[in-house]
Scaffold this motif. Sequence first.
Motif, PDB file in Angstrom:
ATOM      1  N   UNK A 109       7.855   9.508  -5.689  1.00 40.32           N
ATOM      2  CA  UNK A 109       8.964   8.477  -5.444  1.00 40.32           C
ATOM      3  C   UNK A 109       8.357   7.404  -4.855  1.00 40.32           C
ATOM      4  N   UNK A 110       9.174   6.009  -4.760  1.00 42.64           N
ATOM      5  CA  UNK A 110       9.029   5.060  -4.045  1.00 42.64           C
ATOM      6  C   UNK A 110       7.999   4.232  -4.931  1.00 42.64           C
ATOM      7  N   UNK A 111       7.398   3.230  -3.759  1.00 40.81           N
ATOM      8  CA  UNK A 111       6.320   2.235  -4.134  1.00 40.81           C
ATOM      9  C   UNK A 111       5.004   2.928  -4.604  1.00 40.81           C
ATOM     10  N   UNK A 112       4.840   3.902  -3.575  1.00 44.85           N
ATOM     11  CA  UNK A 112       3.463   4.539  -3.738  1.00 44.85           C
ATOM     12  C   UNK A 112       3.283   4.964  -5.276  1.00 44.85           C
ATOM     13  N   UNK A 113       4.125   5.573  -5.778  1.00 43.03           N
ATOM     14  CA  UNK A 113       4.252   6.320  -7.053  1.00 43.03           C
ATOM     15  C   UNK A 113       4.356   5.034  -8.020  1.00 43.03           C
ATOM     16  N   UNK A 114       4.938   4.039  -7.918  1.00 42.22           N
ATOM     17  CA  UNK A 114       5.017   3.055  -8.796  1.00 42.22           C
ATOM     18  C   UNK A 114       3.890   2.606  -9.070  1.00 42.22           C
ATOM     19  N   UNK A 115       2.948   2.033  -7.739  1.00 42.81           N
ATOM     20  CA  UNK A 115       1.739   1.611  -7.816  1.00 42.81           C
ATOM     21  C   UNK A 115       0.946   2.434  -8.401  1.00 42.81           C
TER      22      UNK A 115
END
Length: 154
Positions: free
Chosen positions: A34-40
Amino acid sequence: MDVFAAVFIALWVGHSVGDHWVQTSCQAAGKGAPGWAGRAACARHVASLTATKVVALLPVVWLLDAPVTVTGLLLGLGVDAVSHGWADRRTTLAALARICGLEAFHNVGTGAHPAHPVTAAGTPAATLGTGAYALDQSWHHAWLLIAALVIATV
């Protein structure tokens, strides 16, 4: 037809290499977080995957003198990248499987499936594949077809 076939084969090979050999363990483990770490992590995977497809595709286009346009390449690779990133966030494809009534198949090979394989100790056993992986790959293959059509016709 020849251009479409050549483009599709190059994309298929680029996908297989990029999704299995080029993707890092960190990207594979993190892209569904989840969140920006996963998106990145997912964005890094999609970028390296798309680059691998370009490396597979450009020599085919050049050596076969295939009449493809820069616009077609950018649109086709863009559609493929967006669709790949959408599915690889994991929750999105799992939700689609649930909506389509495929949740049980999605869970095949995992401890979440009611008939999951177990070891002699009763813990979940490793398998060669999962329903989630099969649905993921078939999703990507469908979009490779669309991307090849775009590249070959635009």
